[in-house]
Design a protein around this motif. Structure first.
Motif, short mmCIF file in Angstrom:
data_model
loop_
_atom_site.label_atom_id
_atom_site.label_comp_id
_atom_site.label_asym_id
_atom_site.label_seq_id
_atom_site.Cartn_x
_atom_site.Cartn_y
_atom_site.Cartn_z
N LEU A 32 -59.89 49.95 -28.43
CA LEU A 32 -60.60 51.22 -28.60
C LEU A 32 -61.65 51.44 -27.53
O LEU A 32 -61.99 52.59 -27.20
CB LEU A 32 -61.24 51.26 -30.00
CG LEU A 32 -60.29 51.38 -31.18
CD1 LEU A 32 -61.02 51.10 -32.48
CD2 LEU A 32 -59.66 52.77 -31.21
N VAL B 128 -58.47 45.05 -31.74
CA VAL B 128 -58.52 46.51 -31.83
C VAL B 128 -59.83 47.05 -31.26
O VAL B 128 -59.88 48.15 -30.71
CB VAL B 128 -58.29 46.97 -33.30
CG1 VAL B 128 -59.53 46.75 -34.17
CG2 VAL B 128 -57.89 48.44 -33.34
N ILE C 77 -54.51 51.35 -31.70
CA ILE C 77 -54.85 50.90 -33.05
C ILE C 77 -53.87 49.85 -33.58
O ILE C 77 -53.93 49.47 -34.75
CB ILE C 77 -54.93 52.10 -34.04
CG1 ILE C 77 -53.63 52.90 -34.07
CG2 ILE C 77 -56.08 53.03 -33.63
CD1 ILE C 77 -52.60 52.42 -35.07
N LEU D 221 -58.27 50.20 -41.04
CA LEU D 221 -59.30 50.38 -40.02
C LEU D 221 -59.95 51.73 -40.30
O LEU D 221 -59.26 52.76 -40.32
CB LEU D 221 -58.68 50.37 -38.61
CG LEU D 221 -59.61 50.76 -37.46
CD1 LEU D 221 -60.72 49.72 -37.28
CD2 LEU D 221 -58.82 50.93 -36.16
N LEU E 21 -57.01 58.31 -30.14
CA LEU E 21 -56.31 57.31 -30.93
C LEU E 21 -54.81 57.43 -30.65
O LEU E 21 -54.24 58.52 -30.73
CB LEU E 21 -56.56 57.51 -32.43
CG LEU E 21 -58.02 57.44 -32.90
CD1 LEU E 21 -58.11 57.75 -34.39
CD2 LEU E 21 -58.62 56.07 -32.61
#
Length: 267
Positions: A265, A261, A176, A211, A171
């Motif tokens: 990811l 997003v 994000i 999230l 991350l």
């Protein structure tokens, strides 16, 4: 004889009565001692406590359409000694009310089209409990909850790296990022002994947004949408994790943000 004799684990019924404040002082004190000293009892108490969701709000349309006069007449016909007989019969006034509620819910499931309840909100779905818990938690947030500065990029990256490591994900502030929405913080919570990542944002237009990510072995699923606690939710999963984006923004915008997003990811 008390259900707590011989140090037995209290039943779910007894723990529920404790949560509802329906026990006498002696049994209440003994259950408090068990919760403090017995990990199994504490874990079950925590699970049952988390189940205290807003069912009244969810079924308000059903209650309004229910045959209240007939139900009240049935309840009035219950003998006043029924509570004294529940130990022998296994059925209490509370149990009778639960049975009526179960019948109403079953009626809703059978005839949901006739009373206008959305399919997305009524279809049974395995693994949705964690989303309900997240929604209940986020519903307590206000813009003031997320008013603290998020720090510079280096601080954000360190925070996200620590959270990602606990979930086995990479991350970064870039992966994000949500266009037009400010990242505020990332933290790890606990859900059923599994790490639950909450990445919190503050949308200038609609307020708090999050999230959330949790490990999952249920397999990949395409994005879907629902509404919980007055907030819009877009959720999906891959082979190893389940994801949800939740906030007060309109569903079309939530879907667009979630698509962005999700691609970041997966990259």
């Amino acid at each position: 004889m008390s259900e707590l004799d011989n140090n037995k684990v209290p039943s779910d019924e007894l723990l529920t009565a404790f949560i509802d404040g329906e026990l006498g002082a002696a049994e209440r004190d003994r259950i408090e001692e068990l919760i403090a000293s017995d990990a199994q009892v504490a874990e079950r108490f925590d699970f049952l406590s988390r189940s205290d969701l807003p069912f009244r709000e969810a079924f308000e349309p059903v209650l309004a359409a229910a045959p209240s006069a007939r139900l009240n007449a049935m309840l009035a016909a219950i003998p006043s000694t029924s509570e004294q007989k529940k130990a022998a019969s296994g059925v209490s006034r509370r149990g009778f009310l639960s049975a009526i509620a179960a019948c109403l819910v079953a009626g809703v499931a059978i005839d949901r089209a006739a009373i206008g309840i959305s399919h997305r909100l009524t279809k049974p779905e395995e693994g949705s409990d964690w989303r309900a818990v997240v929604a209940e938690y986020l519903s307590l947030y206000t813009p003031d909850t997320l008013s603290a500065p998020a720090g510079d990029r280096a601080e954000q990256a360190a925070q996200l790296s620590e959270v990602g490591a606990k979930l086995g994900l990479t991350l970064t502030p870039e992966t994000i990022a949500l266009p037009g929405v400010d990242f505020k913080r990332a933290q790890v919570l606990n859900y059923d002994s599994k790490p639950l990542a909450q990445i919190a944002y503050l949308d200038p237009e609609s307020g708090p947004m999050a999230l959330c990510i949790i490990p999952s072995s249920k397999g990949a699923s395409a994005p879907d949408m629902e509404n919980r606690r007055g907030m819009n939710v877009v959720y999906w999963s891959n082979a190893t994790h389940a994801f949800m984006l939740i906030g007060h923004s309109p569903i079309d915008r939530m879907k667009a943000l979630a698509d962005g997003v999700r691609q970041s990811l997966a990259a």
